[in-house]
Design a protein around this motif. Sequence first.
Motif, PDB file in Angstrom:
ATOM      1  N   THR A 244      34.299  45.169  42.773  1.00 34.36           N
ATOM      2  CA  THR A 244      35.118  46.258  42.258  1.00 34.36           C
ATOM      3  C   THR A 244      35.313  46.074  40.755  1.00 34.36           C
ATOM      4  O   THR A 244      35.830  45.042  40.330  1.00 34.36           O
ATOM      5  N   PRO A 245      34.891  47.023  39.932  1.00 39.15           N
ATOM      6  CA  PRO A 245      35.029  46.870  38.481  1.00 39.15           C
ATOM      7  C   PRO A 245      36.479  46.664  38.072  1.00 39.15           C
ATOM      8  O   PRO A 245      37.399  47.213  38.680  1.00 39.15           O
ATOM      9  N   ASN A 246      36.679  45.864  37.046  1.00 37.07           N
ATOM     10  CA  ASN A 246      38.013  45.604  36.517  1.00 37.07           C
ATOM     11  C   ASN A 246      38.300  46.632  35.422  1.00 37.07           C
ATOM     12  O   ASN A 246      38.128  46.370  34.234  1.00 37.07           O
ATOM     13  N   ALA A 247      38.736  47.820  35.857  1.00 33.36           N
ATOM     14  CA  ALA A 247      39.005  48.901  34.903  1.00 33.36           C
ATOM     15  C   ALA A 247      40.205  48.588  34.024  1.00 33.36           C
ATOM     16  O   ALA A 247      40.310  49.086  32.907  1.00 33.36           O
TER      17      ALA A 247
ATOM     18  N   THR B 213      32.818  38.531  38.125  1.00 36.80           N
ATOM     19  CA  THR B 213      33.696  37.358  38.068  1.00 36.80           C
ATOM     20  C   THR B 213      35.108  37.845  38.308  1.00 36.80           C
ATOM     21  O   THR B 213      35.686  38.544  37.465  1.00 36.80           O
ATOM     22  N   ALA B 214      35.663  37.527  39.474  1.00 35.82           N
ATOM     23  CA  ALA B 214      36.953  38.089  39.882  1.00 35.82           C
ATOM     24  C   ALA B 214      38.140  37.448  39.180  1.00 35.82           C
ATOM     25  O   ALA B 214      39.195  38.063  39.045  1.00 35.82           O
ATOM     26  N   ALA B 215      37.985  36.197  38.737  1.00 32.96           N
ATOM     27  CA  ALA B 215      39.090  35.499  38.075  1.00 32.96           C
ATOM     28  C   ALA B 215      38.525  34.541  37.038  1.00 32.96           C
ATOM     29  O   ALA B 215      37.605  33.777  37.340  1.00 32.96           O
ATOM     30  N   PRO B 216      39.048  34.565  35.819  1.00 35.06           N
ATOM     31  CA  PRO B 216      38.552  33.662  34.777  1.00 35.06           C
ATOM     32  C   PRO B 216      39.073  32.245  34.968  1.00 35.06           C
ATOM     33  O   PRO B 216      40.132  32.040  35.571  1.00 35.06           O
ATOM     34  N   ARG B 217      38.335  31.262  34.474  1.00 31.89           N
ATOM     35  CA  ARG B 217      38.819  29.893  34.492  1.00 31.89           C
ATOM     36  C   ARG B 217      40.046  29.789  33.590  1.00 31.89           C
ATOM     37  O   ARG B 217      40.233  30.591  32.669  1.00 31.89           O
ATOM     38  N   PRO B 218      40.915  28.775  33.835  1.00 38.38           N
ATOM     39  CA  PRO B 218      42.166  28.652  33.068  1.00 38.38           C
ATOM     40  C   PRO B 218      41.983  28.682  31.548  1.00 38.38           C
ATOM     41  O   PRO B 218      42.783  29.295  30.841  1.00 38.38           O
ATOM     42  N   VAL B 219      40.928  28.050  31.043  1.00 33.16           N
ATOM     43  CA  VAL B 219      40.738  28.022  29.598  1.00 33.16           C
ATOM     44  C   VAL B 219      40.503  29.431  29.062  1.00 33.16           C
ATOM     45  O   VAL B 219      40.956  29.780  27.963  1.00 33.16           O
ATOM     46  N   TYR B 220      39.826  30.276  29.837  1.00 33.81           N
ATOM     47  CA  TYR B 220      39.613  31.660  29.422  1.00 33.81           C
ATOM     48  C   TYR B 220      40.860  32.501  29.654  1.00 33.81           C
ATOM     49  O   TYR B 220      41.162  33.406  28.866  1.00 33.81           O
TER      50      TYR B 220
ATOM     51  N   GLY C 284      44.130  42.852  35.448  1.00 36.67           N
ATOM     52  CA  GLY C 284      43.266  43.215  36.564  1.00 36.67           C
ATOM     53  C   GLY C 284      42.755  42.059  37.382  1.00 36.67           C
ATOM     54  O   GLY C 284      41.929  42.248  38.273  1.00 36.67           O
ATOM     55  N   PHE C 285      43.248  40.846  37.098  1.00 34.05           N
ATOM     56  CA  PHE C 285      42.844  39.667  37.857  1.00 34.05           C
ATOM     57  C   PHE C 285      43.920  39.309  38.868  1.00 34.05           C
ATOM     58  O   PHE C 285      45.098  39.608  38.664  1.00 34.05           O
ATOM     59  N   ALA C 286      43.546  38.643  39.940  1.00 32.80           N
ATOM     60  CA  ALA C 286      44.510  38.233  40.959  1.00 32.80           C
ATOM     61  C   ALA C 286      45.460  37.200  40.392  1.00 32.80           C
ATOM     62  O   ALA C 286      45.081  36.335  39.621  1.00 32.80           O
ATOM     63  N   ALA C 287      46.728  37.289  40.786  1.00 29.00           N
ATOM     64  CA  ALA C 287      47.736  36.340  40.317  1.00 29.00           C
ATOM     65  C   ALA C 287      48.928  36.371  41.257  1.00 29.00           C
ATOM     66  O   ALA C 287      49.131  37.333  41.983  1.00 29.00           O
ATOM     67  N   PRO C 288      49.751  35.316  41.270  1.00 30.06           N
ATOM     68  CA  PRO C 288      50.932  35.281  42.133  1.00 30.06           C
ATOM     69  C   PRO C 288      52.014  36.222  41.656  1.00 30.06           C
ATOM     70  O   PRO C 288      52.038  36.613  40.494  1.00 30.06           O
ATOM     71  N   VAL C 289      52.903  36.580  42.581  1.00 31.39           N
ATOM     72  CA  VAL C 289      54.045  37.427  42.224  1.00 31.39           C
ATOM     73  C   VAL C 289      54.992  36.649  41.334  1.00 31.39           C
ATOM     74  O   VAL C 289      55.320  35.499  41.619  1.00 31.39           O
TER      75      VAL C 289
END
Length: 254
Positions: free
Chosen positions: A3-6, A52-59, A75-80
């Motif tokens: 799914t594109p990260n619009a 790439t659904a989630a970038p590495r921490p440095v990015y 647009g990346f997954a993250a905790p509430v």
Amino acid sequence: MSTPNATLRAVRLGLLMSQDEFARAVRDAGQRSGQPNEATKRLVQRWESGETAAPRPVYARALEMVTGLPIESLGFAAPVPQVRVTDDGHGGHDLQDSPVGIPAAGGQSTAQAAPRGNYSGIWLSTYEYFSSGRDSTFTGKHYVVLLQHGNRLTGRSLPQGSLNPDSPLTLDLQVDGGIITGTWTEQTASEGYYRGARYFGAIQMLVEPTGRRMAGKWVGFGKEFDVNTGPWELRFMDADTSKATIAKYNKAPE
């Protein structure tokens, strides 16, 4: 299929950066923070395409520095996040960590109908809110780049495209026929009345048959745990999202 990260693409366009320029800014941010990275145009393309659904921490840290937004607002997954309420009537929570928004309001069915049209383009966002601390009603205006992928509509205000500089607005919306439902997040100006507080809430609008105007209401929480609301509309300006057209609207609305 990915799914594109619009959302990320809308943010990048809102910053008036090409993919090359964005990658360079991410690398520069890594150098400034003492955590170098090897961001490239191809990596930005992978992020935006959803490959790439989630970038590495440095990015992720560099992306936050470049955009001024927490990674979950890109647009990346993250905790509430954890929140505390400090609003004086603006209509949202002041986020201590990072804004994800709250569940879409309005009681819509989870079944998604096909969108009535494509609403990608540049829109003028206008909302009203009552400030209890100043006992008056105020208007917020932003030129916003909206990008649509399927039933999802994401938006980001232009850097100079608001009445109050340094107050970026982001929108994360769902299209269900002529109904638009989702969340908003605004980082208030650091030198303004709200001193850089970040607020979020829900929004629901109806699209006019012409497809050139959306009108409805926002909702958010006040400092006394009351629910505040007010009118919000998006008015179509231009379907073109090229760099030249975006630059034309990168100014304070009249």
